[in-house]
Design a protein around this motif. Structure first.
Motif, short mmCIF file in Angstrom:
data_model
loop_
_atom_site.label_atom_id
_atom_site.label_comp_id
_atom_site.label_asym_id
_atom_site.label_seq_id
_atom_site.Cartn_x
_atom_site.Cartn_y
_atom_site.Cartn_z
N SER A 25 0.84 -1.19 0.00
CA SER A 25 0.00 0.00 0.00
C SER A 25 0.88 1.24 0.00
CB SER A 25 -0.93 0.00 1.20
OG SER A 25 -0.21 -0.06 2.42
N LYS A 26 0.49 2.23 -0.76
CA LYS A 26 1.29 3.45 -0.90
C LYS A 26 1.34 4.28 0.38
CE LYS A 26 0.36 3.92 -5.85
NZ LYS A 26 -0.19 4.79 -6.92
N ARG A 27 0.38 4.10 1.22
CA ARG A 27 0.22 4.93 2.41
C ARG A 27 1.48 5.02 3.25
NH1 ARG A 27 -0.73 3.04 7.27
NH2 ARG A 27 -1.36 1.02 6.38
N ALA A 28 2.12 3.85 3.54
CA ALA A 28 3.22 3.84 4.50
C ALA A 28 4.42 3.00 4.07
CB ALA A 28 2.71 3.34 5.86
N PHE A 29 4.52 2.63 2.80
CA PHE A 29 5.59 1.76 2.34
C PHE A 29 6.97 2.33 2.65
CE2 PHE A 29 8.53 0.30 -1.00
CZ PHE A 29 8.49 -1.06 -0.77
N ARG A 30 7.14 3.64 2.48
CA ARG A 30 8.44 4.28 2.67
C ARG A 30 8.94 4.23 4.11
NH1 ARG A 30 8.07 9.79 4.38
NH2 ARG A 30 5.88 10.43 4.69
N ASP A 31 8.09 3.91 5.04
CA ASP A 31 8.46 3.89 6.45
C ASP A 31 9.02 2.55 6.92
OD1 ASP A 31 5.51 5.86 7.22
OD2 ASP A 31 7.54 6.52 6.74
N TYR A 32 9.02 1.52 6.06
CA TYR A 32 9.32 0.16 6.51
C TYR A 32 10.54 -0.44 5.85
CZ TYR A 32 4.54 0.41 8.25
OH TYR A 32 3.39 0.79 8.89
N ALA A 33 11.27 -1.24 6.64
CA ALA A 33 12.19 -2.22 6.08
C ALA A 33 11.37 -3.38 5.53
CB ALA A 33 13.16 -2.71 7.15
N MET A 34 11.86 -4.00 4.47
CA MET A 34 11.12 -5.08 3.81
C MET A 34 11.96 -6.34 3.76
SD MET A 34 8.18 -3.78 3.11
CE MET A 34 7.57 -5.12 2.08
N GLY A 35 11.32 -7.48 3.97
CA GLY A 35 12.02 -8.75 3.95
C GLY A 35 11.26 -9.82 3.20
N TRP A 36 11.99 -10.87 2.85
CA TRP A 36 11.43 -12.08 2.25
C TRP A 36 11.74 -13.27 3.16
CZ3 TRP A 36 8.24 -12.46 -1.90
CH2 TRP A 36 8.17 -11.37 -2.76
N ASP A 73 11.66 -0.37 -4.91
CA ASP A 73 11.40 0.90 -5.57
C ASP A 73 10.31 1.58 -4.76
OD1 ASP A 73 10.52 3.02 -7.18
OD2 ASP A 73 11.00 1.94 -9.02
N ASN A 74 10.70 2.54 -3.95
CA ASN A 74 9.74 3.19 -3.06
C ASN A 74 8.68 3.97 -3.82
OD1 ASN A 74 11.00 2.15 -0.81
ND2 ASN A 74 12.20 4.00 -0.40
N ALA A 75 9.06 4.52 -4.98
CA ALA A 75 8.09 5.24 -5.79
C ALA A 75 6.99 4.31 -6.30
CB ALA A 75 8.78 5.93 -6.96
N LYS A 76 7.38 3.08 -6.62
CA LYS A 76 6.41 2.08 -7.08
C LYS A 76 5.80 1.29 -5.93
CE LYS A 76 8.63 1.31 -11.58
NZ LYS A 76 9.25 0.30 -12.47
N THR A 77 6.29 1.52 -4.73
CA THR A 77 5.85 0.79 -3.53
C THR A 77 5.92 -0.72 -3.75
OG1 THR A 77 3.48 0.84 -4.12
CG2 THR A 77 4.36 2.70 -2.87
N SER A 78 7.07 -1.18 -4.23
CA SER A 78 7.25 -2.60 -4.49
C SER A 78 8.64 -3.06 -4.05
CB SER A 78 7.06 -2.92 -5.98
OG SER A 78 8.07 -2.33 -6.76
#
Length: 122
Positions: A25-36, A73-78
């Motif tokens: 979701s675009k709302r808060a993606f930039r605030d998080y570390a992401m993992g698999w 890609d934070n702009a794409k929120t992916s």
């Protein structure tokens, strides 16, 4: 909590490649570390790779180092996981997840996708 959806799983022969994607979701993606993470048959959910919110810091499990690449890609929120030189032991359900701080520990992740199946045949 952030909403996450994985895609790109499938069946491939050993030595092949797959690219997994996770849309957030675009709302808060930039605030998080992401993992698999992944869960193989008969095993628990294990860490695969993670990236900080900026992409400046990246962790990999020893089992995938040199074969898998995580990117975002934070702009794409992916966030993507490029998987090369796949092995039968990579067969698992793969999950993307979000955390407040970059970590390899699954307990640090508060948001999870539904998972996507990856099957590697010999």
């Amino acid at each position: 909590q952030v909403q996450l959806v994985e895609s790109g799983g499938g069946m491939v022969q050993a030595g092949g490649s797959l690219r997994l994607s996770c849309a957030a979701s675009k709302r808060a993606f930039r605030d998080y570390a992401m993992g698999w993470f992944r869960r193989a048959p008969g095993k628990g959910r294990e860490f695969v790779a993670a990236t900080s919110w900026s992409g400046g810091r990246i962790f990999y499990a020893d089992s995938v180092k040199g074969r898998f690449t995580i990117s975002r890609d934070n702009a794409k929120t992916s966030v993507d996981l490029q998987m090369n030189s796949l092995k039968p032991e990579d067969t698992a359900v793969y999950y993307c997840a979000a955390a407040d701080v970059l970590s390899m520990a699954r307990d640090q992740y508060h948001s999870w996708g539904q998972g996507t199946q990856v099957t590697v045949s010999s």
